[in-house]
Design a protein around this motif. Structure first.
Motif, PDB file in Angstrom:
ATOM      1  N   VAL A 265       0.998  -1.140  -0.097  1.00 51.32           N
ATOM      2  CA  VAL A 265      -0.079  -0.074  -0.031  1.00 51.32           C
ATOM      3  C   VAL A 265       0.766   1.261  -0.160  1.00 51.32           C
ATOM      4  O   VAL A 265       1.878   1.444   0.889  1.00 51.32           O
ATOM      5  N   GLY A 266       0.641   1.983  -0.866  1.00 48.80           N
ATOM      6  CA  GLY A 266       1.447   3.294  -1.063  1.00 48.80           C
ATOM      7  C   GLY A 266       0.821   4.707  -1.697  1.00 48.80           C
ATOM      8  O   GLY A 266      -0.368   4.528  -2.025  1.00 48.80           O
ATOM      9  N   HIS A 267       1.624   5.468  -1.962  1.00 43.73           N
ATOM     10  CA  HIS A 267       0.913   6.690  -2.675  1.00 43.73           C
ATOM     11  C   HIS A 267       1.366   6.812  -4.237  1.00 43.73           C
ATOM     12  O   HIS A 267       2.319   6.013  -4.624  1.00 43.73           O
ATOM     13  N   ARG A 268       0.757   7.689  -4.894  1.00 42.88           N
ATOM     14  CA  ARG A 268       0.721   7.699  -6.223  1.00 42.88           C
ATOM     15  C   ARG A 268       2.113   8.771  -6.669  1.00 42.88           C
ATOM     16  O   ARG A 268       1.835   9.679  -7.226  1.00 42.88           O
ATOM     17  N   TYR A 269       3.095   8.310  -6.344  1.00 40.85           N
ATOM     18  CA  TYR A 269       4.364   9.330  -6.669  1.00 40.85           C
ATOM     19  C   TYR A 269       5.702   8.360  -6.468  1.00 40.85           C
ATOM     20  O   TYR A 269       5.645   7.266  -5.746  1.00 40.85           O
ATOM     21  N   SER A 270       6.909   9.071  -6.465  1.00 34.90           N
ATOM     22  CA  SER A 270       8.050   8.218  -6.915  1.00 34.90           C
ATOM     23  C   SER A 270       8.567   7.572  -5.696  1.00 34.90           C
ATOM     24  O   SER A 270       8.809   6.462  -5.975  1.00 34.90           O
ATOM     25  N   TRP A 271       8.368   8.280  -4.529  1.00 35.52           N
ATOM     26  CA  TRP A 271       8.572   7.443  -3.293  1.00 35.52           C
ATOM     27  C   TRP A 271       8.162   5.963  -3.074  1.00 35.52           C
ATOM     28  O   TRP A 271       8.912   5.162  -3.157  1.00 35.52           O
ATOM     29  N   SER A 272       6.720   5.805  -3.314  1.00 36.30           N
ATOM     30  CA  SER A 272       6.119   4.363  -3.234  1.00 36.30           C
ATOM     31  C   SER A 272       6.694   3.564  -4.360  1.00 36.30           C
ATOM     32  O   SER A 272       6.720   2.370  -4.096  1.00 36.30           O
ATOM     33  N   TYR A 273       6.469   4.184  -5.618  1.00 38.30           N
ATOM     34  CA  TYR A 273       6.743   3.509  -6.581  1.00 38.30           C
ATOM     35  C   TYR A 273       8.323   2.733  -6.584  1.00 38.30           C
ATOM     36  O   TYR A 273       8.587   1.621  -6.644  1.00 38.30           O
ATOM     37  N   GLY A 274       9.212   3.500  -6.172  1.00 39.31           N
ATOM     38  CA  GLY A 274      10.832   3.018  -5.863  1.00 39.31           C
ATOM     39  C   GLY A 274      10.943   2.151  -4.793  1.00 39.31           C
ATOM     40  O   GLY A 274      11.354   0.948  -4.702  1.00 39.31           O
ATOM     41  N   ALA A 275       9.988   2.468  -3.689  1.00 38.23           N
ATOM     42  CA  ALA A 275      10.057   1.439  -2.324  1.00 38.23           C
ATOM     43  C   ALA A 275       9.448   0.246  -2.756  1.00 38.23           C
ATOM     44  O   ALA A 275       9.792  -0.811  -2.347  1.00 38.23           O
ATOM     45  N   HIS A 276       8.419   0.195  -3.446  1.00 38.47           N
ATOM     46  CA  HIS A 276       7.800  -1.052  -3.736  1.00 38.47           C
ATOM     47  C   HIS A 276       8.600  -2.005  -4.739  1.00 38.47           C
ATOM     48  O   HIS A 276       8.462  -3.129  -4.570  1.00 38.47           O
TER      49      HIS A 276
END
Length: 463
Positions: A265-276
């Motif tokens: 579960v994350g956000h729609r921006y680079s942090w979550s995309y990279g973390a996932h």
């Protein structure tokens, strides 16, 4: 300038006992507090218009309670002050009186919110550095102690003689947890004479600020955990990386729970995309599988559909890359939905301040992975003691997110002190990276000593 006192009144068509309960339930001022006792973390919205007419949310701690009669809150964001709420009988109803103190920082913050805040006049007798931080909005939860620790770092530099004989002055920019506002605040810090800006903000704001300053001589330093990015002469990225966090947490959770299926579960921006992306890699390395993921806007309040998707997927483990208030709401709703009894969660941005607002019951059993947790290492005892004695009364806890900002500013002072001449941006960038590595902060990038901790009874307990 003396503090100003602002008073507002709300008429409630119910007796004080009922009005007080409505307040506790969040029906009057959008209150968030798991237990109305002295010292409890609290979020409360004031019925005054911001730039677009929205209420202003104060983050702080309960200072005094007289059940059914009054509540006092010492707040830390967006400025330091005190809010007192009094419930007076008024015929058959209640007159709710709100008294709020507004100091000079509060006046400046309100002026900027309304678009009246010009750049600070240039001062050749000061060496100005900027701090871009979330004083308001969803990400303000994790940034509460950052400004105080940044001032502590500046005090340390000035105690050693400042920068080339000039006292260091810290200027603050609020991104309001919005990338466009962050870019505008970064440009204002530039116009005020800052040639280095330390950013304790989301990756969305950091990227927007770095882009806005791309053709300038400003160095932008991301002080908190982030997903990394391409090398850039105008950027220094410090703090933890999600791959290191995932490798510290995912194998342990899978081993201890004997579970192998995940939902992200994350956000729609680079942090979550990279973390996932990093977490998927570690899950695969440990022969697990990801059954689903969800990406939501920053500022989401209702996670019911996400929780239903988690339950329908059959996943036994959850990875959350949610930030700030979104993480608070998500964990609370997971707890109330009974999900905590059936799953375990690794939350990448669950720091001590966020944990406090979630509440001890709803955060119990959630795991976090940082290079620092308050009160767990001897090397930070002196800094923690200094922080605690700065001002009386309750205050937001230190966390890795605020401690890294302190370390980054101190490393900057050491870098400058090692040179007797003005440094160009590239030399400064290299020197800051070396100094950060010497303070063991930049080591988090190449192979940090990440600590895995579990939230138990409101305290992070390292594993």
């Amino acid at each position: 300038m003396a503090d100003l006192s602002v008073t507002a009144q709300i008429h409630v068509p119910h007796p004080p006992r009922v009005a007080y309960q409505q307040f506790l339930d969040g029906d009057l001022l959008d209150l968030e507090c798991t237990r109305m006792v002295v010292g409890a973390a609290v979020s409360v919205s004031l019925p005054v218009g911001g730039a677009a007419g929205e209420p202003i949310t104060l983050l702080g701690h309960v200072a005094a309670v007289r059940s059914g009669k009054s509540v006092a809150v010492v707040h830390h964001q967006p400025w330091r002050g005190r809010l007192t709420l009094r419930f007076h009988p008024d015929g058959s109803g209640t007159r709710l009186v709100l008294e709020s103190s507004v100091n000079q920082d509060g006046v400046a913050w309100l002026a900027h919110k309304r678009g009246y805040g010009p750049p600070e006049p240039l001062r050749p007798d000061r060496h100005r550095i900027g701090l871009l931080v979330s004083k308001s909005g969803s990400a303000a939860v994790f940034a509460q102690a950052t400004e105080t620790l940044a001032h502590l770092a500046v005090d340390d530099i000035n105690a050693e003689g400042g920068i080339h004989g000039l006292p260091v002055e810290l200027l603050i920019g609020d991104d309001a947890s919005d990338s466009r506002a962050g870019a505008a605040a970064a440009r204002r810090l530039l116009r005020s004479g800052c040639r280095i800006i330390f950013a304790c903000v989301t990756s969305a704001t950091f990227n927007a600020a770095a882009s806005a300053l791309q053709n300038t001589d400003v160095l932008v330093v991301h002080t908190v955990l982030n997903e990394g990015g391409r090398p850039d002469p105008g950027i220094v990225r410090l703090g933890e990386r999600p791959l290191a966090q995932a490798r510290a947490g995912i194998p342990v959770l899978m081993s201890e729970t004997r579970c192998r299926t995940w939902f992200f579960v994350g956000h729609r921006y680079s942090w979550s995309y990279g973390a996932h992306w990093a977490a998927r890699r570690v899950v695969a390395e440990n022969n697990g599988s990801v059954l689903g993921d969800a990406y939501l806007p920053l500022g989401t309040e209702d996670f019911s559909s996400t929780i239903a998707a988690i339950e329908n997927s059959g996943a036994e483990l959850i990875l959350s890359s949610l930030v700030g208030h979104d993480e608070v709401v998500f964990e609370q709703q997971c707890f109330h939905a009974g999900l905590r009894s059936r799953t375990r969660t690794l939350a990448l941005v669950l720091d001590e301040a966020t944990q406090q607002l979630i509440g001890s019951s709803a955060s119990d059993g959630v795991w976090a992975a940082f290079a620092y947790f308050q009160g767990t290492t001897d090397e930070h005892r002196e800094l923690e003691k200094r922080y605690e004695t700065l001002q009386p009364g309750p205050k937001p806890p230190m966390s890795s997110l605020s401690e890294t900002t302190y370390e980054a500013i101190v490393a900057y002072g050491r870098t400058i002190a090692a040179s007797h001449t003005e440094l160009d941006r590239e030399t400064l960038r290299r020197g800051l990276t070396v100094q950060a590595a010497m303070s063991r902060m930049d080591g988090r990038t190449a192979g940090p000593s990440i600590v895995l901790a579990e939230s138990r009874h409101g305290i992070f307990r390292p594993r």
